[in-house]
Design a protein around this motif. Sequence first.
Motif, mmCIF file in Angstrom:
data_model
loop_
_atom_site.group_PDB
_atom_site.id
_atom_site.type_symbol
_atom_site.label_atom_id
_atom_site.label_comp_id
_atom_site.label_asym_id
_atom_site.label_seq_id
_atom_site.Cartn_x
_atom_site.Cartn_y
_atom_site.Cartn_z
ATOM 1 N N ARG A 1 0.806 -1.209 0.000
ATOM 2 C CA ARG A 1 0.000 0.000 0.000
ATOM 3 C C ARG A 1 0.846 1.269 0.000
ATOM 4 O O ARG A 1 0.512 2.248 -0.643
ATOM 5 N N GLY A 2 1.947 1.272 0.727
ATOM 6 C CA GLY A 2 2.812 2.450 0.737
ATOM 7 C C GLY A 2 2.152 3.642 1.398
ATOM 8 O O GLY A 2 1.164 3.533 2.120
ATOM 9 N N GLY A 3 2.705 4.829 1.140
ATOM 10 C CA GLY A 3 2.213 6.043 1.767
ATOM 11 C C GLY A 3 1.025 6.642 1.043
ATOM 12 O O GLY A 3 0.540 6.126 0.041
ATOM 13 N N VAL A 4 0.585 7.792 1.545
ATOM 14 C CA VAL A 4 -0.625 8.427 1.045
ATOM 15 C C VAL A 4 -0.498 8.891 -0.399
ATOM 16 O O VAL A 4 -1.496 9.023 -1.104
ATOM 17 N N LEU A 5 0.724 9.125 -0.877
ATOM 18 C CA LEU A 5 0.915 9.644 -2.231
ATOM 19 C C LEU A 5 1.215 8.547 -3.239
ATOM 20 O O LEU A 5 1.860 8.785 -4.265
ATOM 21 N N HIS A 6 0.719 7.337 -2.989
ATOM 22 C CA HIS A 6 0.917 6.225 -3.918
ATOM 23 C C HIS A 6 -0.412 5.733 -4.484
ATOM 24 O O HIS A 6 -0.513 4.579 -4.894
ATOM 25 N N LEU A 7 -1.429 6.579 -4.526
ATOM 26 C CA LEU A 7 -2.765 6.109 -4.896
ATOM 27 C C LEU A 7 -2.820 5.574 -6.320
ATOM 28 O O LEU A 7 -3.521 4.589 -6.589
ATOM 29 N N ASN A 8 -2.102 6.177 -7.256
ATOM 30 C CA ASN A 8 -2.202 5.776 -8.657
ATOM 31 C C ASN A 8 -1.863 4.313 -8.880
ATOM 32 O O ASN A 8 -2.405 3.680 -9.793
ATOM 33 N N ARG A 9 -0.970 3.765 -8.066
ATOM 34 C CA ARG A 9 -0.598 2.373 -8.276
ATOM 35 C C ARG A 9 -1.513 1.409 -7.521
ATOM 36 O O ARG A 9 -1.374 0.202 -7.650
ATOM 37 N N LEU A 10 -2.451 1.954 -6.750
ATOM 38 C CA LEU A 10 -3.323 1.115 -5.935
ATOM 39 C C LEU A 10 -4.704 0.923 -6.529
ATOM 40 O O LEU A 10 -5.415 -0.003 -6.138
ATOM 41 N N ILE A 11 -5.117 1.790 -7.433
ATOM 42 C CA ILE A 11 -6.464 1.698 -7.985
ATOM 43 C C ILE A 11 -6.402 1.670 -9.516
ATOM 44 O O ILE A 11 -5.408 2.079 -10.118
ATOM 45 N N SER A 12 -7.478 1.185 -10.122
ATOM 46 C CA SER A 12 -7.520 1.013 -11.571
ATOM 47 C C SER A 12 -7.788 2.341 -12.277
ATOM 48 O O SER A 12 -8.165 3.342 -11.652
ATOM 49 N N LYS A 13 -7.621 2.326 -13.586
ATOM 50 C CA LYS A 13 -7.918 3.519 -14.391
ATOM 51 C C LYS A 13 -9.398 3.892 -14.266
ATOM 52 O O LYS A 13 -9.738 5.077 -14.158
ATOM 53 N N GLU A 14 -10.271 2.912 -14.244
ATOM 54 C CA GLU A 14 -11.704 3.183 -14.091
ATOM 55 C C GLU A 14 -11.988 3.857 -12.759
ATOM 56 O O GLU A 14 -12.776 4.803 -12.665
ATOM 57 N N GLN A 15 -11.321 3.394 -11.713
ATOM 58 C CA GLN A 15 -11.502 4.001 -10.396
ATOM 59 C C GLN A 15 -10.930 5.414 -10.350
ATOM 60 O O GLN A 15 -11.518 6.306 -9.739
ATOM 61 N N GLN A 16 -9.798 5.626 -10.991
ATOM 62 C CA GLN A 16 -9.226 6.977 -11.060
ATOM 63 C C GLN A 16 -10.179 7.927 -11.790
ATOM 64 O O GLN A 16 -10.383 9.080 -11.376
ATOM 65 N N ASP A 17 -10.753 7.439 -12.879
ATOM 66 C CA ASP A 17 -11.699 8.277 -13.639
ATOM 67 C C ASP A 17 -12.917 8.628 -12.794
ATOM 68 O O ASP A 17 -13.437 9.753 -12.867
ATOM 69 N N LEU A 18 -13.380 7.680 -11.997
ATOM 70 C CA LEU A 18 -14.512 7.963 -11.105
ATOM 71 C C LEU A 18 -14.172 9.085 -10.145
ATOM 72 O O LEU A 18 -14.947 10.044 -9.985
ATOM 73 N N LEU A 19 -13.023 9.005 -9.506
ATOM 74 C CA LEU A 19 -12.638 10.022 -8.521
ATOM 75 C C LEU A 19 -12.488 11.399 -9.166
ATOM 76 O O LEU A 19 -12.919 12.406 -8.596
ATOM 77 N N THR A 20 -11.873 11.458 -10.329
ATOM 78 C CA THR A 20 -11.669 12.761 -10.965
ATOM 79 C C THR A 20 -12.959 13.339 -11.527
ATOM 80 O O THR A 20 -13.030 14.546 -11.781
ATOM 81 N N SER A 21 -13.983 12.496 -11.698
ATOM 82 C CA SER A 21 -15.259 12.998 -12.228
ATOM 83 C C SER A 21 -16.139 13.626 -11.159
ATOM 84 O O SER A 21 -17.104 14.332 -11.479
ATOM 85 N N LEU A 22 -15.832 13.386 -9.899
ATOM 86 C CA LEU A 22 -16.690 13.869 -8.826
ATOM 87 C C LEU A 22 -16.500 15.364 -8.599
ATOM 88 O O LEU A 22 -15.402 15.894 -8.794
#
Length: 266
Positions: A186-207
């Motif tokens: 999991r690493g630190g708080v600034l490692h989110l991109n490697r923990l979630i999928s592209k679809e999940q990233q798109d969801l977060l940025t759409s909010l």
Amino acid sequence: MKHSEVIQVIADALRDVSGIRALFLSGSYGNGMADEYSDIDFVMVAEEGASDAVAEIWREAVSRTGDIVLWWDRTNVPVLINAITEDWTRTDVIILKPDHMGSHTQSSLKPLFDHDNIYRDLAETAPKRGPNVKKFKHQVEEFIRIIGLLPLAAGREEYINGVLGVFHLRNMLVDLLIEETDAPNRGGVLHLNRLISKEQQDLLTSLPPAIPSRDTMILAHLAYAKAYLPRARGRAVRLGLKWPERFEAATWAQLSKALAVQRPYD
């Protein structure tokens, strides 16, 4: 100074110090996932553990890599020291006694020196943990509770606190998305991109962003509810966890009465 040089300087400074039995890299440098933005995490094994004398030995070693501009000495965790040098190199160390290394594994550490062969006796990897059902249940209830505070925030015109509510909802959504991927390391708080999928990233940025006004506060809460609650329901089913139906229904009934909003998902 390059990180590789920092690591070498600190290891050389400690290698022959009496009472210091081992030094390991941990974190992203320990598991081989470091990049140019990583901090440098160490585990130091000292006969005395995290004593004042050992802390001073560590400070002297770090000071060889640059002028220290931030020094948190066992502030939040009694065995942890955080430091930042003038060039913004970040080093963290956990200082343990030899018999306190049992929670570490070979896969999470890289030996720099190890006078007593501590590494050899560690488990190769940690056993895989199952989902934390109790924590997940609390997060679902907390998410619904925060949604239910919307009439209070709107009625008092507490839009700044409403923004904080959106922040908490976002954190719980991120936690849920990470649990869905079951990502290791999991690493630190600034490692989110490697923990979630592209679809999940798109969801977060759409909010919608958290903006301190009545309409945008309500809009953001509803958007996060639409994103989080159906996914959380699905996870609850997979975990065999009973959903808090009455609590959620009462919450949406209150929101309909106070703000004329409806549940944003089927």
